[in-house]
Design a protein around this motif. Structure first.
Motif, PDB file in Angstrom:
ATOM      1  N   CYS A  14       0.856  -1.187   0.000  1.00 49.52           N
ATOM      2  CA  CYS A  14       0.000   0.000   0.000  1.00 49.52           C
ATOM      3  C   CYS A  14       0.893   1.238   0.000  1.00 49.52           C
ATOM      4  O   CYS A  14       1.774   1.382   0.850  1.00 49.52           O
ATOM      5  N   GLU A  15       0.647   2.135  -0.958  1.00 47.71           N
ATOM      6  CA  GLU A  15       1.466   3.348  -1.045  1.00 47.71           C
ATOM      7  C   GLU A  15       1.175   4.309   0.097  1.00 47.71           C
ATOM      8  O   GLU A  15       1.987   5.150   0.437  1.00 47.71           O
ATOM      9  N   ARG A  16       0.001   4.210   0.685  1.00 49.43           N
ATOM     10  CA  ARG A  16      -0.411   5.167   1.714  1.00 49.43           C
ATOM     11  C   ARG A  16       0.162   4.839   3.101  1.00 49.43           C
ATOM     12  O   ARG A  16       0.535   5.733   3.839  1.00 49.43           O
ATOM     13  N   CYS A  17       0.191   3.550   3.454  1.00 53.79           N
ATOM     14  CA  CYS A  17       0.650   3.209   4.810  1.00 53.79           C
ATOM     15  C   CYS A  17       1.829   2.224   4.815  1.00 53.79           C
ATOM     16  O   CYS A  17       2.416   1.992   5.867  1.00 53.79           O
ATOM     17  N   GLY A  18       2.153   1.626   3.685  1.00 58.67           N
ATOM     18  CA  GLY A  18       3.309   0.748   3.601  1.00 58.67           C
ATOM     19  C   GLY A  18       3.055  -0.700   3.968  1.00 58.67           C
ATOM     20  O   GLY A  18       3.990  -1.495   3.988  1.00 58.67           O
ATOM     21  N   GLU A  19       1.821  -1.073   4.269  1.00 59.49           N
ATOM     22  CA  GLU A  19       1.526  -2.469   4.598  1.00 59.49           C
ATOM     23  C   GLU A  19       1.604  -3.316   3.337  1.00 59.49           C
ATOM     24  O   GLU A  19       1.185  -2.895   2.258  1.00 59.49           O
ATOM     25  N   HIS A  30      -7.953  -3.803   1.489  1.00 59.57           N
ATOM     26  CA  HIS A  30      -7.322  -2.956   2.505  1.00 59.57           C
ATOM     27  C   HIS A  30      -7.542  -1.476   2.200  1.00 59.57           C
ATOM     28  O   HIS A  30      -7.922  -0.703   3.076  1.00 59.57           O
ATOM     29  N   ARG A  31      -7.306  -1.110   0.953  1.00 54.91           N
ATOM     30  CA  ARG A  31      -7.478   0.304   0.581  1.00 54.91           C
ATOM     31  C   ARG A  31      -8.911   0.759   0.779  1.00 54.91           C
ATOM     32  O   ARG A  31      -9.162   1.879   1.228  1.00 54.91           O
ATOM     33  N   ARG A  34      -9.378   0.822   4.867  1.00 51.79           N
ATOM     34  CA  ARG A  34      -8.523   1.729   5.641  1.00 51.79           C
ATOM     35  C   ARG A  34      -8.362   3.126   5.039  1.00 51.79           C
ATOM     36  O   ARG A  34      -8.098   4.081   5.764  1.00 51.79           O
ATOM     37  N   HIS A  35      -8.474   3.232   3.722  1.00 50.03           N
ATOM     38  CA  HIS A  35      -8.251   4.525   3.063  1.00 50.03           C
ATOM     39  C   HIS A  35      -9.393   4.850   2.096  1.00 50.03           C
ATOM     40  O   HIS A  35      -9.147   5.143   0.922  1.00 50.03           O
ATOM     41  N   ASP A  38      -9.291   8.227   0.012  1.00 48.38           N
ATOM     42  CA  ASP A  38      -8.213   8.440  -0.949  1.00 48.38           C
ATOM     43  C   ASP A  38      -8.427   7.706  -2.268  1.00 48.38           C
ATOM     44  O   ASP A  38      -7.556   7.731  -3.128  1.00 48.38           O
TER      45      ASP A  38
END
Length: 85
Positions: A14-19, A30-31, A34-35, A38
């Motif tokens: 994930c570019e946003r949180c690094g997971e 996940h995106r 969690r996001h 965005d």
């Protein structure tokens, strides 16, 4: 044979949180969870498709698990009737 380098290349990050996730579908889910703010329209549609696919798989699993439990119950009931009498 998979090496450590191959395993790292197969991961989706994930570019946003690094997971990191082992499958693209898991990253999409996940995106979406969690996001959600965005996401663009294409990512929202991908999330919805992945979500509905996940729901279908879970429903199928639940039905199969219930079938196995019912079969076990009646199997043990029949065994009890045959051997306890």
């Amino acid at each position: 044979m998979t090496t450590d380098i191959d395993a790292k290349q197969d991961r989706h990050v994930c570019e946003r949180c690094g997971e990191a996730y082992p499958a693209e579908r898991l990253l999409v889910l996940h995106r979406g969870v969690r996001h959600p703010d965005d996401l663009d329209a294409g990512e929202v549609e991908a999330y919805r498709e992945a979500y509905y696919e996940e729901e279908r798989e879970l429903k199928s699993f639940r039905i199969r698990a219930l079938g196995v439990l019912v079969a076990l119950y009646f199997g043990f009931l029949i065994l009890f009737i045959l051997f306890a009498s």
